[in-house]
Design a protein around this motif. Structure first.
Motif, PDB file in Angstrom:
ATOM      1  N   VAL A 158       8.135  -3.357  -5.537  1.00 50.55           N
ATOM      2  CA  VAL A 158       7.685  -3.258  -4.464  1.00 50.55           C
ATOM      3  C   VAL A 158       6.865  -1.738  -4.299  1.00 50.55           C
ATOM      4  O   VAL A 158       8.063  -1.467  -4.047  1.00 50.55           O
ATOM      5  N   VAL A 159       5.762  -1.763  -3.235  1.00 53.81           N
ATOM      6  CA  VAL A 159       5.490  -0.511  -3.214  1.00 53.81           C
ATOM      7  C   VAL A 159       5.201  -1.067  -1.291  1.00 53.81           C
ATOM      8  O   VAL A 159       3.982  -2.135  -1.547  1.00 53.81           O
ATOM      9  N   LEU A 160       5.304  -0.338  -0.379  1.00 49.63           N
ATOM     10  CA  LEU A 160       5.391  -0.659   1.055  1.00 49.63           C
ATOM     11  C   LEU A 160       4.294   1.070   1.830  1.00 49.63           C
ATOM     12  O   LEU A 160       4.661   1.506   1.675  1.00 49.63           O
ATOM     13  N   LEU A 161       3.225   0.556   1.800  1.00 48.84           N
ATOM     14  CA  LEU A 161       2.146   2.030   2.188  1.00 48.84           C
ATOM     15  C   LEU A 161       2.317   1.263   3.774  1.00 48.84           C
ATOM     16  O   LEU A 161       1.435   0.634   4.669  1.00 48.84           O
ATOM     17  N   THR A 162       2.557   2.724   4.830  1.00 49.33           N
ATOM     18  CA  THR A 162       3.104   2.247   6.261  1.00 49.33           C
ATOM     19  C   THR A 162       1.981   3.563   6.523  1.00 49.33           C
ATOM     20  O   THR A 162       2.226   3.459   8.226  1.00 49.33           O
ATOM     21  N   ALA A 317       1.989  -2.133   6.123  1.00 50.61           N
ATOM     22  CA  ALA A 317       2.744  -2.693   7.381  1.00 50.61           C
ATOM     23  C   ALA A 317       1.100  -1.074   8.022  1.00 50.61           C
ATOM     24  O   ALA A 317       1.360  -0.720   8.023  1.00 50.61           O
ATOM     25  N   GLY A 318       1.881  -1.478   9.658  1.00 46.05           N
ATOM     26  CA  GLY A 318       1.427  -0.392  10.402  1.00 46.05           C
ATOM     27  C   GLY A 318       0.440  -0.784  11.321  1.00 46.05           C
ATOM     28  O   GLY A 318      -0.655  -1.874  11.769  1.00 46.05           O
ATOM     29  N   GLY A 325      -2.634  -0.625  19.528  1.00 45.37           N
ATOM     30  CA  GLY A 325      -1.529   1.145  19.148  1.00 45.37           C
ATOM     31  C   GLY A 325      -0.896   0.803  20.304  1.00 45.37           C
ATOM     32  O   GLY A 325       0.036   1.645  20.991  1.00 45.37           O
ATOM     33  N   ARG A 326       0.719   0.189  19.611  1.00 41.64           N
ATOM     34  CA  ARG A 326       2.137   0.075  19.992  1.00 41.64           C
ATOM     35  C   ARG A 326       3.074   0.370  19.267  1.00 41.64           C
ATOM     36  O   ARG A 326       2.704  -0.370  18.427  1.00 41.64           O
ATOM     37  N   TRP A 332       7.151  -4.210  14.462  1.00 40.84           N
ATOM     38  CA  TRP A 332       6.626  -6.055  14.156  1.00 40.84           C
ATOM     39  C   TRP A 332       5.353  -6.239  12.758  1.00 40.84           C
ATOM     40  O   TRP A 332       6.368  -7.008  11.792  1.00 40.84           O
ATOM     41  N   SER A 333       5.338  -5.865  12.830  1.00 38.05           N
ATOM     42  CA  SER A 333       4.344  -5.452  11.246  1.00 38.05           C
ATOM     43  C   SER A 333       4.605  -5.612  10.274  1.00 38.05           C
ATOM     44  O   SER A 333       5.368  -5.893   9.130  1.00 38.05           O
ATOM     45  N   GLY A 334       5.909  -3.747  10.302  1.00 40.04           N
ATOM     46  CA  GLY A 334       6.790  -3.702   9.514  1.00 40.04           C
ATOM     47  C   GLY A 334       7.741  -4.430   9.213  1.00 40.04           C
ATOM     48  O   GLY A 334       8.383  -4.906   7.514  1.00 40.04           O
TER      49      GLY A 334
END
Length: 344
Positions: A158-162, A317-318, A325-326, A332-334
């Motif tokens: 798995v790769v998660l890009l933030t 996520a991000g 922009g908080r 929470w997205s992460g």
């Protein structure tokens, strides 16, 4: 079966995902381009002061945010008590909303959010590793990540890009994986634009006494967007001193992004002195700054499109996945992305 997970970026989203995976059967590696953690929720030390010069605090969004913050430990936790007031394009200051929410940071700075999340995981953080590309092998369904030194990391399940959306879009390639999905991803993610902010720090050897912690421009027609008093946070500024974290408007920040610090700080100090009607503020005794090219998202990526790769192990996520922009939004997205990975 233990999964190998790579998270690109150790900001609130990336460390939130690692936290969500803490009890999963996963080997988590975080690749972070800088020497620190928590991304735009950053803390700096200078002249016996500590200041949060990007995101200023974690806002109470709902009860789950407060529960998580408390779960990370009350030691050193700071709840900024004074309110946020507003000002308009004419510089008229007004009282803020009486229902002002909790505003959390820590005596050691807002980076404690990421540090405390990571302390509860077995994740490995590789600092000063700037990712330049990702690759997918359709035969094995493994992912690899290439840094700007040409070193290949992986393989990963798995790769998660933030990173911010423009940087994430630049990482996506069409090498050996889901062409149609990749085209949609690049279009959806690349469509999210960002506002630029140049934070300017002004320090004074006297205390600026006000009934508010910060001022925010609500009509978006003033060259200043935000003025905050860092001395309102326990442990940040010595007694009898003031440190202002000033964030001009995106328009001013873009126009003056590359101006020499002394020139930019002098202009910002004059604007702050006019806003607060205090000529003493035209002459700070030291200044600092930080440019945030991708400070705040102006939009949100299509949720269905950016999840099209999750079946093959590609996650995102991000704050740009939520449109807000908080810090709590990125966090929470992460966490939610981490929970989906854990459920694989």
């Amino acid at each position: 079966m233990t999964r190998d997970v790579c998270i690109v970026g150790a900001g609130a989203a990336g460390t939130g995902a690692a936290y969500a995976l803490r009890d999963a059967r996963a080997n988590v590696t975080i690749l972070e381009k800088s020497r620190g953690v928590c991304g735009r929720a950053a803390t700096r030390r200078k002249h016996d002061c500590r200041y949060d010069h990007g995101a200023n605090y974690v806002k109470e969004y709902d009860h789950r945010t407060e529960q998580l913050i408390r779960r990370l430990g009350d030691d050193g936790l700071v709840d900024i008590e004074l309110p946020v007031w507003t000002f308009d394009s004419d510089g008229v200051v007004s009282r803020g909303d009486a229902r002002d929410q909790h505003k959390w940071t820590w005596t050691d700075g807002i980076t404690q959010l990421a540090k405390r999340l990571l302390a509860r995981t077995d994740a490995t953080v590789e600092h000063e590793t700037r990712v330049s590309a990702i690759d997918h092998n359709p035969d094995t369904n493994y992912w690899s990540v290439v840094d700007d030194e040409g070193t290949r990391h992986g393989p990963y399940d798995v790769v998660l890009l933030t990173p911010p959306a423009p940087q994430t879009a630049a990482l996506l390639t069409e090498m050996g994986w889901g062409d149609q999905c990749m085209v949609g991803l690049r279009e959806a993610i690349g469509s999210v634009q960002y506002r630029t902010i140049r934070s300017v720090i002004l320090h004074y050897p006297f205390e600026v006494e006000k009934p508010w912690y910060a001022l925010v421009n609500t009509d978006k027609n003033h060259p200043l967007g935000w003025v905050a008093r860092e001395e309102c946070k326990d442990g940040h500024v010595p007694d009898g001193e003031s440190l202002l974290v000033v964030q001009p408007s995106p328009e001013w920040s873009t126009e003056h992004y590359d101006d020499p610090l002394d020139d930019a700080a002098a202009e910002v100090a004059d604007m702050v002195a006019d806003l607060l009607d205090d000529d003493r503020l035209r002459d700070p005794d030291w200044v600092d700054d930080q440019g945030w090219r991708y400070a705040l998202p102006n939009g949100v990526a299509n949720r269905d499109v950016i999840r099209c790769g999750e079946a093959d192990g590609l996650y995102f996520a991000g704050d740009w996945t939520t449109g807000e922009g908080r810090v709590h939004a990125a966090l929470w997205s992460g966490i939610e992305a981490g929970e989906r990975i854990a459920d694989r």
